[in-house]
Design an enzyme around this catalytic site. Structure first.
Site, PDB file in Angstrom:
ATOM      1  CE  LYS A  91      48.524  44.933  36.394  1.00  0.00           C
ATOM      2  NZ  LYS A  91      48.345  45.639  37.829  1.00  0.00           N
ATOM      3  N   GLY A 191      30.162  48.087  42.969  1.00  0.00           N
ATOM      4  CA  GLY A 191      31.031  46.806  42.910  1.00  0.00           C
ATOM      5  C   GLY A 191      30.999  46.600  44.899  1.00  0.00           C
ATOM      6  N   GLY A 193      33.042  43.954  45.884  1.00  0.00           N
ATOM      7  CA  GLY A 193      34.213  42.941  46.062  1.00  0.00           C
ATOM      8  C   GLY A 193      34.678  43.354  47.607  1.00  0.00           C
ATOM      9  CG  ASN A 194      38.336  40.807  47.516  1.00  0.00           C
ATOM     10  OD1 ASN A 194      36.998  39.958  48.334  1.00  0.00           O
ATOM     11  ND2 ASN A 194      39.035  40.325  47.057  1.00  0.00           N
ATOM     12  CB  VAL A 195      38.043  47.327  46.891  1.00  0.00           C
ATOM     13  CG1 VAL A 195      37.993  49.006  47.362  1.00  0.00           C
ATOM     14  CG2 VAL A 195      39.129  47.065  46.797  1.00  0.00           C
TER      15      VAL A 195
HETATM   16  P1  NAD Z   1      36.454  42.053  43.045  1.00  0.00           P
HETATM   17  O1  NAD Z   1      37.161  41.558  42.528  1.00  0.00           O
HETATM   18  O2  NAD Z   1      36.661  42.024  44.376  1.00  0.00           O
HETATM   19  O3  NAD Z   1      35.447  43.067  42.990  1.00  0.00           O
HETATM   20  C1  NAD Z   1      34.913  44.075  41.781  1.00  0.00           C
HETATM   21  C2  NAD Z   1      32.925  43.428  42.120  1.00  0.00           C
HETATM   22  O4  NAD Z   1      32.998  44.633  41.260  1.00  0.00           O
HETATM   23  C3  NAD Z   1      32.832  41.864  41.745  1.00  0.00           C
HETATM   24  O5  NAD Z   1      31.828  41.911  42.942  1.00  0.00           O
HETATM   25  C4  NAD Z   1      31.835  42.154  40.805  1.00  0.00           C
HETATM   26  O6  NAD Z   1      30.869  41.235  41.219  1.00  0.00           O
HETATM   27  C5  NAD Z   1      31.120  43.564  40.449  1.00  0.00           C
HETATM   28  N1  NAD Z   1      31.045  44.046  39.371  1.00  0.00           N
HETATM   29  C6  NAD Z   1      31.652  43.917  38.847  1.00  0.00           C
HETATM   30  N2  NAD Z   1      30.633  44.483  37.051  1.00  0.00           N
HETATM   31  C7  NAD Z   1      30.224  44.975  37.609  1.00  0.00           C
HETATM   32  C8  NAD Z   1      29.185  45.863  37.408  1.00  0.00           C
HETATM   33  N3  NAD Z   1      28.787  46.348  35.893  1.00  0.00           N
HETATM   34  N4  NAD Z   1      28.144  46.499  37.898  1.00  0.00           N
HETATM   35  C9  NAD Z   1      27.985  46.598  39.011  1.00  0.00           C
HETATM   36  N5  NAD Z   1      29.179  45.367  40.229  1.00  0.00           N
HETATM   37  C10 NAD Z   1      30.307  44.395  39.208  1.00  0.00           C
HETATM   38  O7  NAD Z   1      38.041  43.613  42.850  1.00  0.00           O
HETATM   39  P2  NAD Z   1      38.821  44.463  44.208  1.00  0.00           P
HETATM   40  O8  NAD Z   1      39.650  43.149  44.594  1.00  0.00           O
HETATM   41  O9  NAD Z   1      37.725  44.649  45.120  1.00  0.00           O
HETATM   42  O10 NAD Z   1      39.151  45.377  43.072  1.00  0.00           O
HETATM   43  C11 NAD Z   1      37.461  46.717  42.946  1.00  0.00           C
HETATM   44  C12 NAD Z   1      38.584  47.615  41.711  1.00  0.00           C
HETATM   45  O11 NAD Z   1      39.398  48.327  42.242  1.00  0.00           O
HETATM   46  C13 NAD Z   1      39.497  46.526  40.194  1.00  0.00           C
HETATM   47  O12 NAD Z   1      39.291  47.002  39.136  1.00  0.00           O
HETATM   48  C14 NAD Z   1      40.366  46.643  40.480  1.00  0.00           C
HETATM   49  O13 NAD Z   1      41.715  46.293  39.711  1.00  0.00           O
HETATM   50  C15 NAD Z   1      41.016  48.048  41.997  1.00  0.00           C
HETATM   51  N6  NAD Z   1      42.108  47.580  42.672  1.00  0.00           N
HETATM   52  C16 NAD Z   1      41.818  46.667  43.661  1.00  0.00           C
HETATM   53  C17 NAD Z   1      42.935  46.601  44.941  1.00  0.00           C
HETATM   54  C18 NAD Z   1      43.136  45.637  45.801  1.00  0.00           C
HETATM   55  O14 NAD Z   1      43.920  45.799  46.388  1.00  0.00           O
HETATM   56  N7  NAD Z   1      41.701  44.749  45.550  1.00  0.00           N
HETATM   57  C19 NAD Z   1      44.052  47.963  44.524  1.00  0.00           C
HETATM   58  C20 NAD Z   1      44.501  48.632  43.088  1.00  0.00           C
HETATM   59  C21 NAD Z   1      43.122  48.697  42.125  1.00  0.00           C
END
Ligand code: NAD
Length: 366
Positions: A91, A191, A193-195
Site C-alpha cells: 500500500k 454509504g 458511494g461507488n460500491v
Molecule cells: P466512495 O467514496 O465512493 O463511497 C463512500 C460513501 O460513504 C460516500 O458517498 C460518502 O459520502 C459516504 N460516507 C462517508 N461517511 C459516511 C457516514 N458516516 N455515514 C454515511 N455515509 C458516509 O467509496 P467506495 O468506492 O464506494 O468504497 C466504499 C468503502 O469500500 C471504502 O471504505 C473503500 O475503502 C472500500 N472498498 C472499496 C473498493 C472499491 O472497489 N471501490 C474495494 C475494496 C474496498
C-alpha cells in the site's frame, strides 16, 4: 521470570514495528520540488508482487501515515491470499490534501518512486485519488492497475467489489439463516458511494428491503431516482435499524464499543476496509452477541480480483466469475469459525496466513 511490557507504537523503532507483523520493506519518499511526501509499504511478497492502492490523506502526523500504511499493506496480503491470487500485499500513502495539493509533477514524481521498486510494488487507486492521478503515475511506471478502459485498463472496480460483497452476504445468510435467499431480508447500507449504490441494485433485484444512508443528500437523491423502492434513512439511524444485515460501505471502524450495543442485525457484510475498530476485541464481541461478521477483506476482494485480471489481459466475465468464489470461501471460513469456536476474522486471518506459509515453505513464492 522476565516481565514483557508492551511499548506504545510511538516509542517503537521502525524496524521493530515492521518485525511485529512481518513487513518486508518500507520506502519513504520525499521530493521538495513537488512537495511529495509519501510512504510505500511492502508487507509480504511471498505470493507475488505487492499490489495495493495509493491513498492521499491529510494525515495529522507522519506517525499516523506510517500506522495507516503498515496496517493497510498487511490487510492487502490477507485479501489477496484469501482470494487465491498470486499477489502480495502493499500500500502507499501520500500525505496531503486531495482537494488542493495535487499536481501532475507530484504524481509523476511518485510514479518514479513506484518504478524504483522494479515491479515489487504495483499501485492502484484508493481514497483521495482519481483516474487523472493514475494516468500521471502511469507516465513514469508500468506498475499501475485500475487504468481507464481507453488505456487498456479495467476501469472502475467498484461494480465487481459490490458483486463480491453481495456473494459474501449470501454466504453469511446461508450460515446464519440456513438459506442464502435474500428475498424479504432487510439490509441497511451505510454509504451510497461507488460500491454502495451497486450493492443496492443486486439486493433489490433479489427482493430484499433496502435501507441506505449517506452524509451527502445528492448521492441519496440519485439512488432514490434510480431505485424508487430503496428507503432513505439519516446517517445516525443506520446502526440501530431493526434489520437482518448491516452493510458498512463508507468508512472503517464503524463496529466499535459505541455501536455494538446498538446493533440489531444478525449479519454484518459490507465493503468498507477495517470495519472492526479493534480486530480482536470487537470480533469477539460480535461473536458473543451472536452477530455473524463477514470479514471485510474476504468479501470486498472483488476490486483486487478485477485488478489482477487487468494484469493478465482484462476479461470482465472472468473477473466476475472468480469473484463468485467469495461465496464458497466465506462458507469455509464461517464453518472453521464455528468448528473451532473462534471469531470469523481470526478464521480468515489464519486461512490467509496458512496459504502464504505453505507457498513459502514449498519455495513456490514470487
Ligand atoms: P466512495 O467514496 O465512493 O463511497 C463512500 C460513501 O460513504 C460516500 O458517498 C460518502 O459520502 C459516504 N460516507 C462517508 N461517511 C459516511 C457516514 N458516516 N455515514 C454515511 N455515509 C458516509 O467509496 P467506495 O468506492 O464506494 O468504497 C466504499 C468503502 O469500500 C471504502 O471504505 C473503500 O475503502 C472500500 N472498498 C472499496 C473498493 C472499491 O472497489 N471501490 C474495494 C475494496 C474496498
Amino acid at each position: 521470570m522476565t516481565q514483557v511490557t508492551e511499548k506504545p507504537a510511538a516509542t517503537k523503532g521502525l524496524i521493530e514495528r515492521m518485525q511485529e507483523h512481518g513487513h518486508e520493506e518500507v520506502l519513504f519518499c520525499n521530493d521538495s520540488t513537488t512537495g511529495l511526501r509519501a510512504i510505500i509499504a511492502l508487507h509480504d511478497t511471498t505470493l507475488g508482487p505487492a499490489l495495493g492502492g495509493t491513498r492521499m490523506w491529510p494525515y495529522a502526523s507522519e506517525a499516523d501515515a506510517l500506522e495507516d500504511v503498515l496496517r493497510l499493506s498487511r490487510g492487502m496480503t490477507y485479501k489477496s491470499a484469501l482470494a487465491g491470487l498470486d499477489l502480495g500485499g502493499g500500500k502507499a500513502v501520500i500525505i496531503g490534501d486531495a482537494r488542493k495539493d495535487k499536481t501532475e509533477a507530484m504524481f509523476r514524481r511518485f510514479g518514479r518512486f513506484v518504478d524504483s521498486l522494479n515491479g515489487r510494488y504495483i499501485t492502484a487507486e484508493d481514497v483521495g485519488m482519481s483516474i487523472t492521478e493514475m494516468v500521471n503515475i502511469r507516465k513514469e511506471t508500468n506498475h499501475v492497475v485500475g487504468l481507464p478502459v481507453s488505456m487498456g485498463g479495467s476501469g472502475d472496480p467498484s461494480p465487481v467489489t459490490a458483486y463480491g460483497v453481495y456473494c459474501g452476504m449470501k454466504a453469511a445468510a446461508k450460515t446464519a439463516y440456513g438459506s442464502d435467499d435474500l428475498n424479504k431480508r432487510k439490509v441497511a447500507i451505510q454509504g451510497g458511494g461507488n460500491v454502495g449504490r451497486h450493492l443496492v441494485d443486486h439486493l433489490l433485484k433479489e427482493g430484499a428491503t433496502v435501507y441506505i444512508t449517506d452524509i451527502h443528500d445528492d448521492k441519496l437523491a440519485a439512488i432514490k431516482a434510480e431505485h424508487p423502492a430503496v428507503q432513505l434513512v439519516k446517517p445516525d439511524e443506520i446502526i440501530s435499524l431493526p434489520v437482518d444485515i448491516y452493510a458498512p460501505c463508507a468508512l472503517g471502524a464503524t463496529v466499535n464499543d459505541d455501536t455494538i450495543p446498538k446493533l440489531k442485525c444478525s449479519v454484518i457484510a459490507g465493503s468498507a476496509n477495517n470495519q472492526l475498530a479493534n480486530e480482536d476485541k470487537h470480533g469477539r464481541a460480535l461473536m458473543e452477541k451472536g452477530i455473524l461478521y463477514a470479514p471485510d477483506f474476504l468479501v470486498n476482494a472483488g476490486g483486487i480480483i478485477n485488478c489482477a485480471w487487468e494484469r493478465r489481459g482484462y476479461n470482465q466475465q472472468a473477473a466476475l466469475s472468480q469473484t463468485e468464489d467469495i461465496y464458497r470461501t466465506a462458507l469455509t471460513i464461517f464453518k472453521r469459525s464455528q468448528d473451532e469456536k473462534i471469531p470469523t476474522y481470526l478464521a480468515a486471518n489464519q486461512a490467509a496466513e496458512q496459504r502464504v506459509r505453505s507457498m513459502r515453505q514449498a519455495g513456490l513464492g514470487f
